[in-house]
Design a protein around this motif. Structure first.
Motif, PDB file in Angstrom:
ATOM      1  N   LEU A 147       1.171  -5.500  17.285  1.00  0.00           N
ATOM      2  CA  LEU A 147       2.556  -5.524  16.685  1.00  0.00           C
ATOM      3  C   LEU A 147       2.629  -5.384  15.285  1.00  0.00           C
ATOM      4  O   LEU A 147       3.557  -4.747  14.656  1.00  0.00           O
ATOM      5  CB  LEU A 147       3.291  -6.942  17.395  1.00  0.00           C
ATOM      6  N   LYS A 148       1.844  -6.396  14.744  1.00  0.00           N
ATOM      7  CA  LYS A 148       1.865  -6.280  13.120  1.00  0.00           C
ATOM      8  C   LYS A 148       1.460  -4.720  12.589  1.00  0.00           C
ATOM      9  O   LYS A 148       2.012  -4.662  11.616  1.00  0.00           O
ATOM     10  CB  LYS A 148       0.791  -7.105  12.563  1.00  0.00           C
ATOM     11  N   VAL A 149       0.368  -4.295  13.267  1.00  0.00           N
ATOM     12  CA  VAL A 149      -0.033  -2.749  12.685  1.00  0.00           C
ATOM     13  C   VAL A 149       1.138  -1.983  12.833  1.00  0.00           C
ATOM     14  O   VAL A 149       1.561  -1.136  11.812  1.00  0.00           O
ATOM     15  CB  VAL A 149      -1.309  -2.198  13.338  1.00  0.00           C
ATOM     16  N   ILE A 150       1.985  -1.672  14.067  1.00  0.00           N
ATOM     17  CA  ILE A 150       2.832  -0.950  14.226  1.00  0.00           C
ATOM     18  C   ILE A 150       4.287  -1.217  13.154  1.00  0.00           C
ATOM     19  O   ILE A 150       4.737  -0.374  12.761  1.00  0.00           O
ATOM     20  CB  ILE A 150       3.403  -0.776  15.669  1.00  0.00           C
ATOM     21  N   ASP A 151       4.297  -2.662  12.992  1.00  0.00           N
ATOM     22  CA  ASP A 151       5.433  -3.107  12.484  1.00  0.00           C
ATOM     23  C   ASP A 151       5.261  -2.606  10.713  1.00  0.00           C
ATOM     24  O   ASP A 151       6.057  -2.008  10.099  1.00  0.00           O
ATOM     25  CB  ASP A 151       5.646  -4.590  12.374  1.00  0.00           C
ATOM     26  N   ALA A 152       3.778  -2.739  10.431  1.00  0.00           N
ATOM     27  CA  ALA A 152       3.707  -2.342   9.085  1.00  0.00           C
ATOM     28  C   ALA A 152       4.119  -0.565   8.818  1.00  0.00           C
ATOM     29  O   ALA A 152       4.332  -0.328   7.693  1.00  0.00           O
ATOM     30  CB  ALA A 152       2.125  -2.271   8.776  1.00  0.00           C
ATOM     31  N   LEU A 153       3.367  -0.010   9.997  1.00  0.00           N
ATOM     32  CA  LEU A 153       3.710   1.587   9.563  1.00  0.00           C
ATOM     33  C   LEU A 153       5.262   2.020   9.761  1.00  0.00           C
ATOM     34  O   LEU A 153       5.640   2.772   8.913  1.00  0.00           O
ATOM     35  CB  LEU A 153       2.906   2.295  10.757  1.00  0.00           C
ATOM     36  N   LEU A 154       6.148   1.033  10.518  1.00  0.00           N
ATOM     37  CA  LEU A 154       7.364   1.321  10.502  1.00  0.00           C
ATOM     38  C   LEU A 154       8.234   0.993   9.313  1.00  0.00           C
ATOM     39  O   LEU A 154       8.597   1.535   8.847  1.00  0.00           O
ATOM     40  CB  LEU A 154       8.025   0.684  11.630  1.00  0.00           C
ATOM     41  N   THR A 155       7.648  -0.096   8.649  1.00  0.00           N
ATOM     42  CA  THR A 155       8.141  -0.674   7.255  1.00  0.00           C
ATOM     43  C   THR A 155       7.892   0.225   6.228  1.00  0.00           C
ATOM     44  O   THR A 155       8.687   0.750   5.311  1.00  0.00           O
ATOM     45  CB  THR A 155       7.653  -1.963   7.065  1.00  0.00           C
ATOM     46  N   ALA A 156       6.804   0.858   6.148  1.00  0.00           N
ATOM     47  CA  ALA A 156       6.326   1.933   5.300  1.00  0.00           C
ATOM     48  C   ALA A 156       7.231   3.066   5.535  1.00  0.00           C
ATOM     49  O   ALA A 156       7.581   3.771   4.678  1.00  0.00           O
ATOM     50  CB  ALA A 156       4.671   2.311   5.431  1.00  0.00           C
ATOM     51  N   ALA A 157       7.289   3.515   6.771  1.00  0.00           N
ATOM     52  CA  ALA A 157       8.081   4.760   6.925  1.00  0.00           C
ATOM     53  C   ALA A 157       9.463   4.656   6.488  1.00  0.00           C
ATOM     54  O   ALA A 157      10.237   5.322   5.795  1.00  0.00           O
ATOM     55  CB  ALA A 157       7.997   5.273   8.388  1.00  0.00           C
ATOM     56  N   GLU A 158      10.281   3.414   6.453  1.00  0.00           N
ATOM     57  CA  GLU A 158      11.479   3.191   6.272  1.00  0.00           C
ATOM     58  C   GLU A 158      11.619   3.367   4.712  1.00  0.00           C
ATOM     59  O   GLU A 158      12.520   3.715   4.202  1.00  0.00           O
ATOM     60  CB  GLU A 158      11.985   1.822   6.809  1.00  0.00           C
ATOM     61  N   SER A 159      10.615   3.095   3.795  1.00  0.00           N
ATOM     62  CA  SER A 159      10.398   3.069   2.489  1.00  0.00           C
ATOM     63  C   SER A 159       9.775   4.420   1.902  1.00  0.00           C
ATOM     64  O   SER A 159       9.597   4.504   0.921  1.00  0.00           O
ATOM     65  CB  SER A 159       9.624   1.913   1.973  1.00  0.00           C
ATOM     66  N   ASP A 160       9.640   5.543   2.849  1.00  0.00           N
ATOM     67  CA  ASP A 160       9.187   6.856   2.686  1.00  0.00           C
ATOM     68  C   ASP A 160       7.773   6.720   2.238  1.00  0.00           C
ATOM     69  O   ASP A 160       7.284   7.324   1.234  1.00  0.00           O
ATOM     70  CB  ASP A 160      10.111   7.599   1.689  1.00  0.00           C
ATOM     71  N   ARG A 161       7.094   5.677   2.418  1.00  0.00           N
ATOM     72  CA  ARG A 161       5.636   5.733   2.282  1.00  0.00           C
ATOM     73  C   ARG A 161       4.767   5.880   3.203  1.00  0.00           C
ATOM     74  O   ARG A 161       5.121   5.767   4.564  1.00  0.00           O
ATOM     75  CB  ARG A 161       5.207   4.175   1.614  1.00  0.00           C
ATOM     76  N   SER A 162       3.400   6.227   2.976  1.00  0.00           N
ATOM     77  CA  SER A 162       2.682   6.481   4.141  1.00  0.00           C
ATOM     78  C   SER A 162       1.372   5.714   3.894  1.00  0.00           C
ATOM     79  O   SER A 162       1.098   5.184   2.694  1.00  0.00           O
ATOM     80  CB  SER A 162       2.162   7.860   4.186  1.00  0.00           C
ATOM     81  N   LEU A 163       0.871   5.110   4.919  1.00  0.00           N
ATOM     82  CA  LEU A 163      -0.222   4.312   4.842  1.00  0.00           C
ATOM     83  C   LEU A 163      -1.594   4.597   5.376  1.00  0.00           C
ATOM     84  O   LEU A 163      -1.536   5.146   6.648  1.00  0.00           O
ATOM     85  CB  LEU A 163       0.155   2.563   5.278  1.00  0.00           C
ATOM     86  N   GLY A 164      -2.597   4.373   4.994  1.00  0.00           N
ATOM     87  CA  GLY A 164      -3.950   4.585   5.656  1.00  0.00           C
ATOM     88  C   GLY A 164      -4.511   3.145   6.058  1.00  0.00           C
ATOM     89  O   GLY A 164      -3.646   2.218   6.133  1.00  0.00           O
TER      90      GLY A 164
END
Length: 129
Positions: A52-69
């Motif tokens: 849940l937390k990993v997917i939420d982090a990816l969604l949050t980054a996507a909403e801010s137009d950022r990408s995360l490794g």
């Protein structure tokens, strides 16, 4: 007289209680996680806190137009006081990628797979209706 709300180990309860706000925050978080739970279930995966937390982090980054490794996701979770090891985060990302929920981009960042995004956003629009 016995009070089930007080600790029984001899310690004293805190003077200021944040129970009310904590309950509301948990309810708001639980409602926000429902769409991710649905996504995981639609891919045949069990729900876990780390997923849940990993997917939420990816969604949050996507909403801010950022990408995360891997390091970005791990840092994001540490910033939220979620103490997960780097290896645990990496393994969850690899598993979610292998199951087709997320994709590994050429720049080594992760994002939601288009099929998973379609499931997620169709569920979200269904919740609002």
């Amino acid at each position: 007289m016995y009070n089930p709300q007080l600790p029984t180990d001899g310690s004293h309860a805190p003077k200021t209680s944040t129970l009310g706000s904590g309950v509301f925050n948990q309810q708001a978080e639980r409602h926000g996680n429902e769409r991710i739970r649905f996504l995981l279930k639609s891919f045949g995966l069990r729900t876990s806190l780390i997923r849940l937390k990993v997917i939420d982090a990816l969604l949050t980054a996507a909403e801010s137009d950022r990408s995360l490794g891997v390091r970005g996701v791990h840092s994001h979770l540490l910033d939220l006081d979620i103490p997960l090891s780097f290896l645990s985060v990496r393994e969850v990302l690899k598993r979610l990628s292998g199951e087709g929920v997320i994709t590994l981009n050429p720049d080594k960042s992760y994002s939601l797979h288009p099929q998973a995004a379609a499931v997620l956003y169709s569920e979200q629009s269904g919740l609002k209706a």
